[in-house]
Scaffold this motif. Sequence first.
Motif, PDB file in Angstrom:
ATOM      1  N   ALA A  92       0.831  -1.208   0.000  1.00 12.39           N
ATOM      2  CA  ALA A  92       0.000   0.000   0.000  1.00 12.39           C
ATOM      3  C   ALA A  92       0.867   1.260   0.000  1.00 12.39           C
ATOM      4  N   ALA A  93       1.963   1.211   0.751  1.00 11.31           N
ATOM      5  CA  ALA A  93       2.847   2.379   0.843  1.00 11.31           C
ATOM      6  C   ALA A  93       3.793   2.480  -0.348  1.00 11.31           C
ATOM      7  N   GLN A  94       3.939   1.388  -1.086  1.00 11.84           N
ATOM      8  CA  GLN A  94       4.848   1.303  -2.227  1.00 11.84           C
ATOM      9  C   GLN A  94       6.301   1.569  -1.829  1.00 11.84           C
ATOM     10  N   ARG A  95       6.649   1.120  -0.633  1.00 15.03           N
ATOM     11  CA  ARG A  95       8.031   1.227  -0.170  1.00 15.03           C
ATOM     12  C   ARG A  95       8.204   0.365   1.082  1.00 15.03           C
ATOM     13  N   GLN A  96       9.445   0.204   1.490  1.00 14.73           N
ATOM     14  CA  GLN A  96       9.765  -0.593   2.672  1.00 14.73           C
ATOM     15  C   GLN A  96       9.553   0.249   3.928  1.00 14.73           C
ATOM     16  N   LEU A  97       8.603  -0.163   4.740  1.00 21.58           N
ATOM     17  CA  LEU A  97       8.315   0.566   5.970  1.00 21.58           C
ATOM     18  C   LEU A  97       9.059  -0.020   7.166  1.00 21.58           C
ATOM     19  N   TYR A  98       9.563  -1.238   6.999  1.00 22.21           N
ATOM     20  CA  TYR A  98      10.046  -1.983   8.163  1.00 22.21           C
ATOM     21  C   TYR A  98      11.573  -1.986   8.206  1.00 22.21           C
ATOM     22  N   TYR A 100      15.233  -2.889  10.669  1.00 26.62           N
ATOM     23  CA  TYR A 100      16.094  -4.050  10.882  1.00 26.62           C
ATOM     24  C   TYR A 100      15.310  -5.287  11.326  1.00 26.62           C
ATOM     25  N   TYR A 101      15.941  -6.432  11.086  1.00 29.29           N
ATOM     26  CA  TYR A 101      15.409  -7.726  11.500  1.00 29.29           C
ATOM     27  C   TYR A 101      14.907  -7.682  12.941  1.00 29.29           C
ATOM     28  N   ARG A 102      13.649  -7.851  13.109  1.00 26.20           N
ATOM     29  CA  ARG A 102      12.984  -7.951  14.412  1.00 26.20           C
ATOM     30  C   ARG A 102      13.325  -6.776  15.329  1.00 26.20           C
ATOM     31  N   ASN A 103      13.392  -5.594  14.739  1.00 28.49           N
ATOM     32  CA  ASN A 103      13.595  -4.401  15.560  1.00 28.49           C
ATOM     33  C   ASN A 103      12.632  -3.301  15.121  1.00 28.49           C
ATOM     34  N   PRO A 104      11.462  -3.219  15.739  1.00 30.29           N
ATOM     35  CA  PRO A 104      10.481  -2.210  15.320  1.00 30.29           C
ATOM     36  C   PRO A 104      10.917  -0.784  15.625  1.00 30.29           C
ATOM     37  N   PHE A 105      11.904  -0.609  16.493  1.00 23.98           N
ATOM     38  CA  PHE A 105      12.388   0.738  16.788  1.00 23.98           C
ATOM     39  C   PHE A 105      13.047   1.381  15.562  1.00 23.98           C
ATOM     40  N   THR A 106      13.353   0.585  14.576  1.00 21.57           N
ATOM     41  CA  THR A 106      13.966   1.116  13.351  1.00 21.57           C
ATOM     42  C   THR A 106      12.956   1.202  12.202  1.00 21.57           C
ATOM     43  N   ASP A 107      11.687   1.022  12.509  1.00 15.27           N
ATOM     44  CA  ASP A 107      10.659   1.095  11.466  1.00 15.27           C
ATOM     45  C   ASP A 107      10.377   2.541  11.071  1.00 15.27           C
ATOM     46  N   ASP A 108       9.669   2.682   9.966  1.00 13.54           N
ATOM     47  CA  ASP A 108       9.246   4.004   9.509  1.00 13.54           C
ATOM     48  C   ASP A 108       8.377   4.657  10.592  1.00 13.54           C
ATOM     49  N   PRO A 109       8.540   5.940  10.817  1.00 14.36           N
ATOM     50  CA  PRO A 109       7.748   6.605  11.877  1.00 14.36           C
ATOM     51  C   PRO A 109       6.242   6.429  11.711  1.00 14.36           C
ATOM     52  N   ILE A 111       4.589   3.825  11.204  1.00 16.59           N
ATOM     53  CA  ILE A 111       4.084   2.579  11.789  1.00 16.59           C
ATOM     54  C   ILE A 111       4.760   2.228  13.106  1.00 16.59           C
ATOM     55  N   ARG A 112       5.775   2.973  13.481  1.00 13.33           N
ATOM     56  CA  ARG A 112       6.663   2.555  14.570  1.00 13.33           C
ATOM     57  C   ARG A 112       5.928   2.347  15.898  1.00 13.33           C
ATOM     58  N   GLU A 113       5.038   3.254  16.217  1.00 10.37           N
ATOM     59  CA  GLU A 113       4.353   3.144  17.506  1.00 10.37           C
ATOM     60  C   GLU A 113       3.580   1.828  17.589  1.00 10.37           C
ATOM     61  N   GLN A 114       2.921   1.489  16.493  1.00 14.94           N
ATOM     62  CA  GLN A 114       2.131   0.255  16.492  1.00 14.94           C
ATOM     63  C   GLN A 114       3.018  -0.981  16.510  1.00 14.94           C
ATOM     64  N   THR A 115       4.099  -0.989  15.741  1.00 10.64           N
ATOM     65  CA  THR A 115       4.924  -2.197  15.667  1.00 10.64           C
ATOM     66  C   THR A 115       5.734  -2.425  16.944  1.00 10.64           C
ATOM     67  N   ILE A 116       6.036  -1.355  17.672  1.00 12.99           N
ATOM     68  CA  ILE A 116       6.689  -1.542  18.975  1.00 12.99           C
ATOM     69  C   ILE A 116       5.712  -2.192  19.949  1.00 12.99           C
ATOM     70  N   ALA A 117       4.472  -1.741  19.916  1.00 16.54           N
ATOM     71  CA  ALA A 117       3.467  -2.301  20.820  1.00 16.54           C
ATOM     72  C   ALA A 117       3.047  -3.710  20.411  1.00 16.54           C
ATOM     73  N   GLN A 118       3.039  -3.970  19.108  1.00 11.73           N
ATOM     74  CA  GLN A 118       2.592  -5.269  18.591  1.00 11.73           C
ATOM     75  C   GLN A 118       3.637  -5.798  17.588  1.00 11.73           C
ATOM     76  N   PRO A 119       4.804  -6.212  18.085  1.00 14.38           N
ATOM     77  CA  PRO A 119       5.880  -6.596  17.163  1.00 14.38           C
ATOM     78  C   PRO A 119       5.545  -7.790  16.282  1.00 14.38           C
ATOM     79  N   TYR A 120       4.582  -8.599  16.720  1.00 12.36           N
ATOM     80  CA  TYR A 120       4.194  -9.755  15.913  1.00 12.36           C
ATOM     81  C   TYR A 120       3.553  -9.345  14.585  1.00 12.36           C
TER      82      TYR A 120
END
Lengths: 494, 115
Positions: A92-98, A100-109, A111-120
């Motif tokens: 949907a974003a047409q780019r890589q949002l995610y 480092y490997y299993r590190n949501p703190f390095t995700d795109d801003p 989505i970061r808040e959500q992926t830190i809370a729900q890393p799965y």
Amino acid sequence: MVDFSKDPTARGFYAPERFESSVFDCEVSGEIPRSMNGAFVRVGTEWLYPPRFPDDAIFNADGFAGMFRFKNGVVDFTGRWVRTARWENDTAAQRQLYGYYRNPFTDDPSIREQTIAQPYLRTLANTNIIAHAGKLFAMKEDGPPYELDPRTLATRGPMTFGGKYRSQTFSAHPKIDPLSGEMICYGYEATGLASNDIYLYTVDKAGEVTREVRFKAPYVSMIHDIALTQRHIVFPVFAFTTSLERLKAGKVHWAWDARLPTYVGILPRDGGAADVRWFKGPTRSIVHTFNARTEGSKVVLESPVTETNPFPFFPPDPGHADPASARHGTNIRRHTFELDSRGEGYTEEILHAQSINGLGRIDDRYISLPNRYAYSGFTDPARPFDVARAGNLRGRVTNCYGRFDLHTGATSAYFAGVTHSLNEPVFVPRSPGSPEGDGYLIGVANNLAEMRSELVIADAANLAAGDVARVILPFRLGAQVHGNWIPEDRLAFA
Amino acid sequence: MADVVDERTHARAERSVSRRTFVRGCAAAAAGAAAVLPAWPLHAGEPLTGAAAQPAAATASVAAAREPVVGFRMDRPYLDPTGLAEPYVPPAGTRSGEALAALSEHEFLSRHPYG
């Protein structure tokens, strides 16, 4: 716009493919055994969008499933993305949002808040693919498995097991008891990033969760695989570790810490959290297991074992590197745990000193039972390699499959070719009732010169004779992590 | 008369060069380029992007004094930020070009009439 020019590993044979495929009645050399009816399914990594960071781990690419469907001597191939929530978000974003490997703190801003809370939600389902209770699913150990349609490999969605599976994560290596049909599965980091919680489940042959045990590991660790006996479950905990501090600092999930001992947890299959017994030994890497068995008061585990860090993309932090005395290379070892002992130690034997590549398999009908043969790819540097046509990989690619006799120490080998690199082998029984070792060893061979992938089929009892048949695809397959043979009667393929 | 023959021969030779010699040339040029390229041929000197360029986000054991290299492990290339890995050098040239270079003019035109 997609641009892989910043990823220096995405070149030549290893350039992304990024397309889904269907090949009907594949080209074959040799003759497909008529008794092979079912499917070889595989899953691995394929970047949909380039990684955010070029030094990311190869395990952080999107899941891509493949199926070689065998029916009456004819093979069709299907390749499809595993359309995880992450894949859909990137599309949907047409780019890589995610990040480092299993590190949501390095995700795109965004989505970061959500992926830190729900890393799965970051899972890629790119590590293993199995069938149980009539369902086919792909999985990675950082989130739920994703169910796939066995006819088309279309993604059906994440599995919840009726809401009774409560771990945030699911193993890449659940074990199916060949006698009861039960699936023993688990999640580590079960309650969130860097937690040392392990949730263990039994899922019956109808797909219902019948049992849950919650316990803690001695430290948070990669528990990529377990082993099963008819009486016990064996959990290796070893020196890949992480912490929230590490993740917040923007690093890849795992670091190798050679100061950490190996722990092996042994839990009776009918036991609770209080019944876990932890044994302690020197630093080892036990990423995968071959098999285990209970013999009286002893539990015996046989595995590919490394004394050093096997993954260069998960390096140690400064000061935590392997000592000079540690031996490089992976070989087959036996660990024996005396349950009647009072101490925390165990014994270690090297069964085969030869170095193997660590992706070890057995005849899966013998999971949890005494078995004789182990199978693995390995590198034989004495075999010829065509450097001019396939690159400077002499002695660096997996060019052989081996059958390792755990009783006698004998080894037999299959050689794939002078321009080939082999993925993990899988054993296929000749018939449902054939004895252990009577069947075929199959796996994908990447032909680095012809820029195509080939599924090789060899007689497991006569590996030195070479192929029985090869299924030739007219294109490259992305990197496989694991694959499995699914017999005809296990899934609704049609 | 001799001039005419020479012109035709020359013209045929030009057409031949534009097809087969091009293919041969590509294969030879790629092989030659690979032979002289450094071990880190793809992005030598280019900074890593994003968080990888920042010390806090870089893998902890990165030794700043070395350039990253593409190493090869587990039957895959990977980017080794320490620069200590044995570099992976892919095979030279395009395999399809190499195969075409082995064809005779007649075989080439028979199979690939539009080049």
